[in-house]
Design an enzyme around this catalytic site. Structure first.
Site, PDB file in Angstrom:
ATOM      1  N   TYR A  62       0.855  -1.188   0.000  1.00  0.00           N
ATOM      2  CA  TYR A  62       0.000   0.000   0.000  1.00  0.00           C
ATOM      3  C   TYR A  62       0.893   1.241   0.000  1.00  0.00           C
ATOM      4  O   TYR A  62       1.499   1.592   1.000  1.00  0.00           O
ATOM      5  CB  TYR A  62      -0.926   0.030   1.219  1.00  0.00           C
ATOM      6  CG  TYR A  62      -1.878  -1.149   1.321  1.00  0.00           C
ATOM      7  CD1 TYR A  62      -2.177  -1.941   0.214  1.00  0.00           C
ATOM      8  CD2 TYR A  62      -2.474  -1.470   2.535  1.00  0.00           C
ATOM      9  CE1 TYR A  62      -3.047  -3.015   0.320  1.00  0.00           C
ATOM     10  CE2 TYR A  62      -3.353  -2.546   2.647  1.00  0.00           C
ATOM     11  CZ  TYR A  62      -3.629  -3.319   1.543  1.00  0.00           C
ATOM     12  OH  TYR A  62      -4.488  -4.386   1.654  1.00  0.00           O
ATOM     13  N   SER A 208     -13.110  -5.570   1.914  1.00  0.00           N
ATOM     14  CA  SER A 208     -14.123  -5.015   0.995  1.00  0.00           C
ATOM     15  C   SER A 208     -15.536  -5.484   1.340  1.00  0.00           C
ATOM     16  O   SER A 208     -16.289  -5.907   0.457  1.00  0.00           O
ATOM     17  CB  SER A 208     -13.796  -5.381  -0.463  1.00  0.00           C
ATOM     18  OG  SER A 208     -12.593  -4.808  -0.863  1.00  0.00           O
ATOM     19  N   PRO A 209     -15.939  -5.409   2.618  1.00  0.00           N
ATOM     20  CA  PRO A 209     -17.285  -5.866   2.989  1.00  0.00           C
ATOM     21  C   PRO A 209     -18.385  -4.976   2.424  1.00  0.00           C
ATOM     22  O   PRO A 209     -19.550  -5.370   2.394  1.00  0.00           O
ATOM     23  CB  PRO A 209     -17.270  -5.817   4.521  1.00  0.00           C
ATOM     24  CG  PRO A 209     -16.269  -4.747   4.856  1.00  0.00           C
ATOM     25  CD  PRO A 209     -15.217  -4.864   3.787  1.00  0.00           C
ATOM     26  N   GLY A 211     -18.279  -3.956  -0.732  1.00  0.00           N
ATOM     27  CA  GLY A 211     -18.159  -4.045  -2.190  1.00  0.00           C
ATOM     28  C   GLY A 211     -17.340  -2.916  -2.778  1.00  0.00           C
ATOM     29  O   GLY A 211     -17.701  -2.340  -3.798  1.00  0.00           O
ATOM     30  N   ARG A 212     -16.205  -2.599  -2.119  1.00  0.00           N
ATOM     31  CA  ARG A 212     -15.306  -1.519  -2.578  1.00  0.00           C
ATOM     32  C   ARG A 212     -16.042  -0.188  -2.706  1.00  0.00           C
ATOM     33  O   ARG A 212     -15.798   0.599  -3.610  1.00  0.00           O
ATOM     34  CB  ARG A 212     -14.639  -1.903  -3.901  1.00  0.00           C
ATOM     35  CG  ARG A 212     -13.837  -3.191  -3.786  1.00  0.00           C
ATOM     36  CD  ARG A 212     -13.088  -3.524  -5.043  1.00  0.00           C
ATOM     37  NE  ARG A 212     -12.433  -4.831  -4.921  1.00  0.00           N
ATOM     38  CZ  ARG A 212     -11.233  -5.044  -4.386  1.00  0.00           C
ATOM     39  NH1 ARG A 212     -10.549  -4.036  -3.889  1.00  0.00           N
ATOM     40  NH2 ARG A 212     -10.726  -6.258  -4.320  1.00  0.00           N
ATOM     41  N   PHE A 214     -19.313   0.138  -3.197  1.00  0.00           N
ATOM     42  CA  PHE A 214     -20.553   0.032  -3.973  1.00  0.00           C
ATOM     43  C   PHE A 214     -21.785   0.127  -3.074  1.00  0.00           C
ATOM     44  O   PHE A 214     -22.776   0.768  -3.424  1.00  0.00           O
ATOM     45  CB  PHE A 214     -20.560  -1.296  -4.747  1.00  0.00           C
ATOM     46  CG  PHE A 214     -21.799  -1.512  -5.577  1.00  0.00           C
ATOM     47  CD1 PHE A 214     -22.001  -0.798  -6.750  1.00  0.00           C
ATOM     48  CD2 PHE A 214     -22.770  -2.425  -5.180  1.00  0.00           C
ATOM     49  CE1 PHE A 214     -23.150  -1.007  -7.519  1.00  0.00           C
ATOM     50  CE2 PHE A 214     -23.912  -2.629  -5.941  1.00  0.00           C
ATOM     51  CZ  PHE A 214     -24.105  -1.920  -7.110  1.00  0.00           C
ATOM     52  N   SER A 217     -22.391   3.926  -1.973  1.00  0.00           N
ATOM     53  CA  SER A 217     -22.851   4.943  -2.930  1.00  0.00           C
ATOM     54  C   SER A 217     -23.651   4.399  -4.094  1.00  0.00           C
ATOM     55  O   SER A 217     -24.241   5.175  -4.846  1.00  0.00           O
ATOM     56  CB  SER A 217     -21.633   5.687  -3.503  1.00  0.00           C
ATOM     57  OG  SER A 217     -20.796   6.151  -2.489  1.00  0.00           O
ATOM     58  N   GLY A 218     -23.628   3.080  -4.311  1.00  0.00           N
ATOM     59  CA  GLY A 218     -24.306   2.531  -5.477  1.00  0.00           C
ATOM     60  C   GLY A 218     -23.613   2.974  -6.762  1.00  0.00           C
ATOM     61  O   GLY A 218     -22.424   3.330  -6.756  1.00  0.00           O
TER      62      GLY A 218
END
Length: 343
Positions: A62, A208-209, A211-212, A214, A217-218
């Protein structure tokens, strides 16, 4: 702000105890756009620790390396004693090339370098970030075992390892935790890997629980991403897949509204309800999001609500691979057998 109590849980069966929710630190320094201002990130880490989120997750890739240096600074002034520090080795950029290494010489050099950057004497949980498929997993584990015996590492973990790789590694030295991607839109690990961890008494760390981002914010997430954010290239975020995937977001959002929580809190609560052996490590760079994530611990789901969420998030509800081309996952983590190697 008064500290909020985050429950403590046993991670694995070797004695490690961590906060029931951790903090993924990757996005502070890498992959999700430009590095964030250091003073702000140190403040965020301190806020997390004061609120009871003490399980901090980083890696030497990282930055590369700058995220460990950031954590090293954040741990000064008595903070180190309050946290469970996890870092990883084994994935690196050699010029433009991405390389995975697990040979003993590299394992040791990587550990020494991480200890120096983090400015600590010992790493609480040291993961192999990706599996080096060129040599038997037993060889890598042999060196990790030595690092434990020398007091440089307390507990050993693997990330993105297959069930058979986990079994073979665990036979050399007990594995404390497996880190894997697990969320409402990444459920493939439930078939083999989760049952293997449970059989062997290994803790499960879900990265990523959300969904990164998603489930925070969708589809709108794509409009918020900075230049250089590698999510722009991920299959699930491509227009042809996103159009389909937004249906999943909308249905989870509908349930969250009924429940009186945010979509991300519902997605996180779903992971928390998988069992006390599962610790999600959502990442964030904003204190307000950290607070919202902590509040997900208070969202209680009935068996009926869990079943409804799982029927919405079935295998065909998501389009696109979870990783881009050339990114190693547990699906390609098999290593040669020790007997064939010695022969």
């Amino acid at each position: 702000m008064a500290s909020r109590r985050v429950p403590r849980v046993k991670l694995g069966s070797q004695g490690l105890e961590v906060s029931a929710q951790g903090l993924g630190c990757m996005g502070m320094s890498a992959f999700y756009g430009a590095p964030k201002p250091e003073p702000d990130m140190i403040n965020l880490i301190h806020h997390a620790v004061n609120a009871g989120v003490t399980f901090l997750d980083t890696s030497d890739i990282y930055g590369p390396k700058t995220n460990e240096i950031l954590l090293g600074k954040a741990l000064k002034g008595g903070v180190r004693e309050k946290v469970e520090l996890a870092t990883k080795f084994g994935a690196r950029f050699e010029g433009d090339q991405f390389e995975i290494r697990g040979d003993p010489e590299y394992v040791r050099a990587a550990c020494e370098a991480s200890l120096q950057r983090l400015d600590v004497d010992c790493i609480d949980l040291y993961y192999q970030h990706r599996i080096d498929t060129r040599l038997p997993i037993e060889i890598t584990m042999g060196e990790l075992k030595k690092l434990v015996e020398e007091g440089k590492v307390k507990y050993i973990g693997l990330s993105e390892a297959s069930a058979s790789t986990i079994r073979r590694a665990h036979a050399v030295h007990p594995i404390t935790a497996i880190q894997l991607e697990w969320s409402l839109w990444s459920r493939d690990v439930e078939q083999e890997i989760i049952p293997t961890c449970r059989e062997l008494g290994i803790g499960i760390v879900a990265y990523s629980p959300l969904g990164r981002g998603f489930f925070s914010s969708g589809p709108m997430l794509m409009e918020k991403l900075e230049d250089g954010d590698y999510r722009k290239h991920m299959p699930r975020f491509q227009p042809e897949n996103l159009e389909h995937n937004k249906i999943l977001y909308e249905r989870v959002n509908e349930l969250a509204t009924k429940k009186g929580c945010t979509t991300s809190q519902l997605a996180l609560a779903w992971i928390h309800h998988q069992g006390n052996d599962v610790v999600p490590i959502p990442g964030t760079t904003k204190i307000e999001n950290l607070e919202k994530n902590i509040e997900a611990l208070s969202v209680k789901l009935t068996p009926e609500e869990m079943a409804e969420l799982e029927s919405i998030a079935s295998a065909d509800s998501v389009k696109g691979a979870r990783s881009g081309a050339g990114i190693a996952t547990y699906l390609d983590s098999e290593t040669p057998s020790l007997s064939s190697w010695k022969a």
